[in-house]
Scaffold this motif. Sequence first.
Motif, PDB file in Angstrom:
ATOM      1  N   THR A 284       0.828  -1.198   0.000  1.00  9.64           N
ATOM      2  CA  THR A 284       0.000   0.000   0.000  1.00  9.64           C
ATOM      3  C   THR A 284       0.868   1.257   0.000  1.00  9.64           C
ATOM      4  O   THR A 284       0.347   2.362   0.044  1.00  9.64           O
ATOM      5  CB  THR A 284      -0.948   0.028   1.222  1.00  9.64           C
ATOM      6  N   ARG A 285       2.195   1.058  -0.054  1.00  7.64           N
ATOM      7  CA  ARG A 285       3.136   2.171  -0.131  1.00  7.64           C
ATOM      8  C   ARG A 285       4.134   1.907  -1.254  1.00  7.64           C
ATOM      9  O   ARG A 285       4.487   0.751  -1.524  1.00  7.64           O
ATOM     10  CB  ARG A 285       3.929   2.313   1.178  1.00  7.64           C
ATOM     11  N   CYS A 286       4.640   2.986  -1.848  1.00 10.36           N
ATOM     12  CA  CYS A 286       5.715   2.842  -2.833  1.00 10.36           C
ATOM     13  C   CYS A 286       6.986   2.434  -2.086  1.00 10.36           C
ATOM     14  O   CYS A 286       7.042   2.488  -0.851  1.00 10.36           O
ATOM     15  CB  CYS A 286       5.903   4.152  -3.606  1.00 10.36           C
ATOM     16  N   VAL A 287       7.998   2.052  -2.812  1.00 10.08           N
ATOM     17  CA  VAL A 287       9.237   1.576  -2.192  1.00 10.08           C
ATOM     18  C   VAL A 287       9.858   2.652  -1.298  1.00 10.08           C
ATOM     19  O   VAL A 287      10.280   2.368  -0.170  1.00 10.08           O
ATOM     20  CB  VAL A 287      10.248   1.117  -3.280  1.00 10.08           C
ATOM     21  N   THR A 288       9.885   3.886  -1.769  1.00  8.06           N
ATOM     22  CA  THR A 288      10.495   4.976  -0.994  1.00  8.06           C
ATOM     23  C   THR A 288       9.756   5.198   0.316  1.00  8.06           C
ATOM     24  O   THR A 288      10.379   5.283   1.386  1.00  8.06           O
ATOM     25  CB  THR A 288      10.504   6.278  -1.826  1.00  8.06           C
ATOM     26  N   CYS A 289       8.439   5.271   0.262  1.00  6.51           N
ATOM     27  CA  CYS A 289       7.652   5.503   1.480  1.00  6.51           C
ATOM     28  C   CYS A 289       7.706   4.300   2.413  1.00  6.51           C
ATOM     29  O   CYS A 289       7.745   4.462   3.635  1.00  6.51           O
ATOM     30  CB  CYS A 289       6.210   5.853   1.124  1.00  6.51           C
ATOM     31  N   GLN A 290       7.733   3.086   1.850  1.00  9.61           N
ATOM     32  CA  GLN A 290       7.829   1.897   2.690  1.00  9.61           C
ATOM     33  C   GLN A 290       9.163   1.858   3.416  1.00  9.61           C
ATOM     34  O   GLN A 290       9.229   1.521   4.594  1.00  9.61           O
ATOM     35  CB  GLN A 290       7.642   0.621   1.862  1.00  9.61           C
ATOM     36  N   ALA A 291      10.248   2.234   2.710  1.00  6.39           N
ATOM     37  CA  ALA A 291      11.572   2.266   3.342  1.00  6.39           C
ATOM     38  C   ALA A 291      11.586   3.280   4.483  1.00  6.39           C
ATOM     39  O   ALA A 291      12.127   3.009   5.557  1.00  6.39           O
ATOM     40  CB  ALA A 291      12.645   2.596   2.310  1.00  6.39           C
ATOM     41  N   ARG A 292      10.975   4.436   4.261  1.00  4.64           N
ATOM     42  CA  ARG A 292      10.899   5.453   5.318  1.00  4.64           C
ATOM     43  C   ARG A 292      10.093   4.916   6.491  1.00  4.64           C
ATOM     44  O   ARG A 292      10.496   5.056   7.646  1.00  4.64           O
ATOM     45  CB  ARG A 292      10.268   6.737   4.784  1.00  4.64           C
ATOM     46  N   TRP A 293       8.952   4.285   6.214  1.00  5.04           N
ATOM     47  CA  TRP A 293       8.107   3.728   7.268  1.00  5.04           C
ATOM     48  C   TRP A 293       8.867   2.667   8.066  1.00  5.04           C
ATOM     49  O   TRP A 293       8.801   2.631   9.287  1.00  5.04           O
ATOM     50  CB  TRP A 293       6.837   3.137   6.664  1.00  5.04           C
ATOM     51  N   ASP A 294       9.599   1.807   7.367  1.00  6.72           N
ATOM     52  CA  ASP A 294      10.385   0.768   8.031  1.00  6.72           C
ATOM     53  C   ASP A 294      11.451   1.382   8.936  1.00  6.72           C
ATOM     54  O   ASP A 294      11.668   0.898  10.055  1.00  6.72           O
ATOM     55  CB  ASP A 294      11.047  -0.167   7.013  1.00  6.72           C
ATOM     56  N   ARG A 295      12.121   2.434   8.471  1.00  8.33           N
ATOM     57  CA  ARG A 295      13.141   3.091   9.306  1.00  8.33           C
ATOM     58  C   ARG A 295      12.521   3.714  10.544  1.00  8.33           C
ATOM     59  O   ARG A 295      13.034   3.557  11.639  1.00  8.33           O
ATOM     60  CB  ARG A 295      13.887   4.177   8.486  1.00  8.33           C
ATOM     61  N   VAL A 296      11.417   4.405  10.362  1.00  4.88           N
ATOM     62  CA  VAL A 296      10.755   5.067  11.489  1.00  4.88           C
ATOM     63  C   VAL A 296      10.277   4.023  12.502  1.00  4.88           C
ATOM     64  O   VAL A 296      10.358   4.236  13.715  1.00  4.88           O
ATOM     65  CB  VAL A 296       9.576   5.928  10.993  1.00  4.88           C
ATOM     66  N   ASN A 297       9.817   2.897  12.017  1.00  8.18           N
ATOM     67  CA  ASN A 297       9.302   1.844  12.899  1.00  8.18           C
ATOM     68  C   ASN A 297      10.349   0.790  13.220  1.00  8.18           C
ATOM     69  O   ASN A 297      10.018  -0.287  13.718  1.00  8.18           O
ATOM     70  CB  ASN A 297       8.068   1.217  12.265  1.00  8.18           C
TER      71      ASN A 297
END
Length: 124
Positions: free
Chosen positions: A107-120
């Motif tokens: 449900t996220r593009c690769v860039t946003c998913q990578a950011r989400w993974d880092r934040v979490n």
Amino acid sequence: MTEKDRERLERLEANLAELSELANSFEEDSGLAEGMGVTITHDYEDTDFAQLLSDRDISDRLIQLLGENREQVERALERLAEGNYGVCEDCGERIASERLRFKPEATRCVTCQARWDRVNRRTA
């Protein structure tokens, strides 16, 4: 609903059913391990007890991950029903078709998913 949307729906529903089945399997196994933990007496070996605790921790983590994956598939199904499937829920850009082919529940593009993974604090 287009033919492509029907195919996506079928694939996501199949993924959801598989994740639910796996989660149920691990939950049953975890229940068995819990029962075994109650029957341990003072005659246990330290390594046996450590292995039991490790197995229990692994099972608990797998159940948690399967639950998270199931939630992700459910969100993708909701987005498909709303007509937002394939659009990043964070930035609003189209998600690459290659990503959706590999990970239809994305449900996220690769860039946003990578950011989400880092934040979490997760790894991709």
